[in-house]
Design a protein around this motif. Structure first.
Motif, short mmCIF file in Angstrom:
data_model
loop_
_atom_site.label_atom_id
_atom_site.label_comp_id
_atom_site.label_asym_id
_atom_site.label_seq_id
_atom_site.Cartn_x
_atom_site.Cartn_y
_atom_site.Cartn_z
N GLN A 1 36.72 29.24 22.88
CA GLN A 1 36.93 30.48 23.62
C GLN A 1 37.98 30.25 24.70
O GLN A 1 38.26 29.12 25.10
CB GLN A 1 35.62 30.96 24.26
CG GLN A 1 35.66 32.35 24.85
CD GLN A 1 36.07 33.40 23.84
OE1 GLN A 1 37.26 33.56 23.58
NE2 GLN A 1 35.11 34.10 23.26
N VAL A 2 38.60 31.35 25.12
CA VAL A 2 39.65 31.31 26.12
C VAL A 2 39.24 32.17 27.31
O VAL A 2 38.74 33.27 27.13
CB VAL A 2 40.98 31.80 25.53
CG1 VAL A 2 42.06 31.87 26.62
CG2 VAL A 2 41.42 30.88 24.40
N GLN A 3 39.47 31.65 28.49
CA GLN A 3 39.19 32.40 29.71
C GLN A 3 40.49 32.65 30.46
O GLN A 3 41.34 31.77 30.55
CB GLN A 3 38.21 31.64 30.61
CG GLN A 3 36.84 31.40 30.01
CD GLN A 3 36.83 30.23 29.04
OE1 GLN A 3 37.46 29.21 29.30
NE2 GLN A 3 36.13 30.38 27.93
N LEU A 4 40.63 33.86 30.98
CA LEU A 4 41.77 34.23 31.80
C LEU A 4 41.23 34.62 33.18
O LEU A 4 40.40 35.51 33.28
CB LEU A 4 42.53 35.40 31.19
CG LEU A 4 43.12 35.19 29.80
CD1 LEU A 4 43.85 36.45 29.34
CD2 LEU A 4 44.07 34.01 29.79
N VAL A 5 41.73 33.96 34.20
CA VAL A 5 41.29 34.24 35.56
C VAL A 5 42.47 34.79 36.34
O VAL A 5 43.46 34.08 36.56
CB VAL A 5 40.74 32.99 36.24
CG1 VAL A 5 40.33 33.30 37.67
CG2 VAL A 5 39.54 32.45 35.45
N GLU A 6 42.36 36.04 36.74
CA GLU A 6 43.42 36.69 37.50
C GLU A 6 43.12 36.60 38.99
O GLU A 6 41.97 36.59 39.42
CB GLU A 6 43.52 38.16 37.10
CG GLU A 6 43.84 38.39 35.63
CD GLU A 6 43.89 39.87 35.28
OE1 GLU A 6 43.97 40.19 34.09
OE2 GLU A 6 43.85 40.69 36.20
N SER A 7 44.18 36.56 39.77
CA SER A 7 44.04 36.60 41.23
C SER A 7 45.22 37.35 41.81
O SER A 7 46.26 37.50 41.17
CB SER A 7 43.94 35.19 41.80
OG SER A 7 45.10 34.44 41.52
N GLY A 8 45.04 37.78 43.04
CA GLY A 8 46.06 38.58 43.70
C GLY A 8 45.67 40.04 43.67
O GLY A 8 44.52 40.38 43.43
N GLY A 9 46.61 40.89 43.90
CA GLY A 9 46.31 42.31 43.96
C GLY A 9 45.79 42.70 45.33
O GLY A 9 45.70 41.89 46.24
N GLY A 10 45.45 43.97 45.46
CA GLY A 10 44.95 44.47 46.73
C GLY A 10 45.66 45.74 47.15
O GLY A 10 46.26 46.44 46.33
N LEU A 11 45.60 46.00 48.45
CA LEU A 11 46.20 47.20 49.02
C LEU A 11 47.46 46.83 49.78
O LEU A 11 47.45 45.89 50.58
CB LEU A 11 45.20 47.88 49.95
CG LEU A 11 45.70 49.07 50.77
CD1 LEU A 11 46.08 50.22 49.86
CD2 LEU A 11 44.64 49.50 51.78
N VAL A 12 48.53 47.59 49.55
CA VAL A 12 49.79 47.32 50.23
C VAL A 12 50.49 48.65 50.51
O VAL A 12 50.30 49.63 49.78
CB VAL A 12 50.69 46.39 49.38
CG1 VAL A 12 51.12 47.06 48.09
CG2 VAL A 12 51.89 45.91 50.17
N GLN A 13 51.28 48.68 51.56
CA GLN A 13 52.03 49.89 51.89
C GLN A 13 53.26 50.01 51.00
O GLN A 13 53.77 49.00 50.50
CB GLN A 13 52.45 49.86 53.35
CG GLN A 13 51.29 49.97 54.33
CD GLN A 13 51.76 50.08 55.77
OE1 GLN A 13 52.89 49.76 56.10
NE2 GLN A 13 50.87 50.54 56.64
N PRO A 14 53.75 51.22 50.80
CA PRO A 14 54.97 51.39 50.04
C PRO A 14 56.11 50.54 50.62
O PRO A 14 56.27 50.45 51.84
CB PRO A 14 55.28 52.88 50.19
CG PRO A 14 53.93 53.50 50.37
CD PRO A 14 53.16 52.51 51.19
N GLY A 15 56.85 49.91 49.72
CA GLY A 15 57.92 49.01 50.13
C GLY A 15 57.46 47.58 50.29
O GLY A 15 58.31 46.68 50.45
N GLY A 16 56.17 47.35 50.23
CA GLY A 16 55.63 46.01 50.40
C GLY A 16 55.66 45.19 49.13
O GLY A 16 56.18 45.63 48.09
N SER A 17 55.10 43.99 49.22
CA SER A 17 55.10 43.05 48.11
C SER A 17 53.70 42.52 47.85
O SER A 17 52.88 42.42 48.77
CB SER A 17 56.03 41.87 48.41
OG SER A 17 57.36 42.28 48.58
#
Length: 123
Positions: free
Chosen positions: A1-17
C-alpha cells in the motif's frame, strides 16, 4: 500500500503565498508523475500542475506564472509553491502520484490520492 501525507495550506490574504508538500511512502517501485489538483465547492476537481520524473512540468493556465511545482525524487515528495494567491484559488488541494507499485509481490501501474488540504484566500 502507498500513503500520501500532505502538509501546508491554510488561510492567507490575497497576494500572499503558501507552500504545500506531499510525501509518498510504502511499496513504491517508481513514481512517474506527481501532481496537484484542486476542488472548489460546487466545482469539479481540476488539474493545477504536474511534474514528471524527468522534471518536465505542466500547469493550468490559471496558475501559470504564480505557482511552481517541484519534486525531490529521493524523498518521493512533491511541492507546490503558490504565490500571488487570489480568492479564486480557494479550494481543497489534493496531491496525486502515478507510477509502479508493489502489491503482493507483483508490480502494478496505479495512482494514489492524498487526503486533501484546504487553501483559503480571503481578506
Amino acid at each position: 500500500q502507498v500513503q500520501l501525507v500532505e502538509s501546508g495550506g491554510g488561510l492567507v490574504q490575497p497576494g500572499g503565498s503558501l507552500s504545500l508538500s506531499c510525501a509518498a511512502s510504502g511499496s513504491i517501485a517508481a513514481i512517474n508523475v506527481m501532481g496537484w489538483y484542486r476542488q472548489a465547492p460546487g466545482k469539479q476537481r481540476e488539474l493545477v500542475a504536474t511534474i514528471a520524473s524527468g522534471g518536465s512540468t505542466n500547469y493550468a493556465d490559471s496558475v501559470k506564472g504564480r505557482f511552481t511545482i517541484s519534486r525531490d525524487n529521493r524523498k518521493n515528495t512533491v511541492y507546490l509553491q503558490m504565490n500571488s494567491l487570489k480568492p479564486e484559488d480557494t479550494a481543497v488541494y489534493y496531491c496525486n502520484v502515478a507510477g509502479t507499485f508493489v502489491t503482493s509481490g507483483s508490480y502494478h501501474y496505479s495512482q494514489f490520492w492524498g487526503q486533501g488540504t484546504q487553501v483559503t484566500v480571503s481578506s
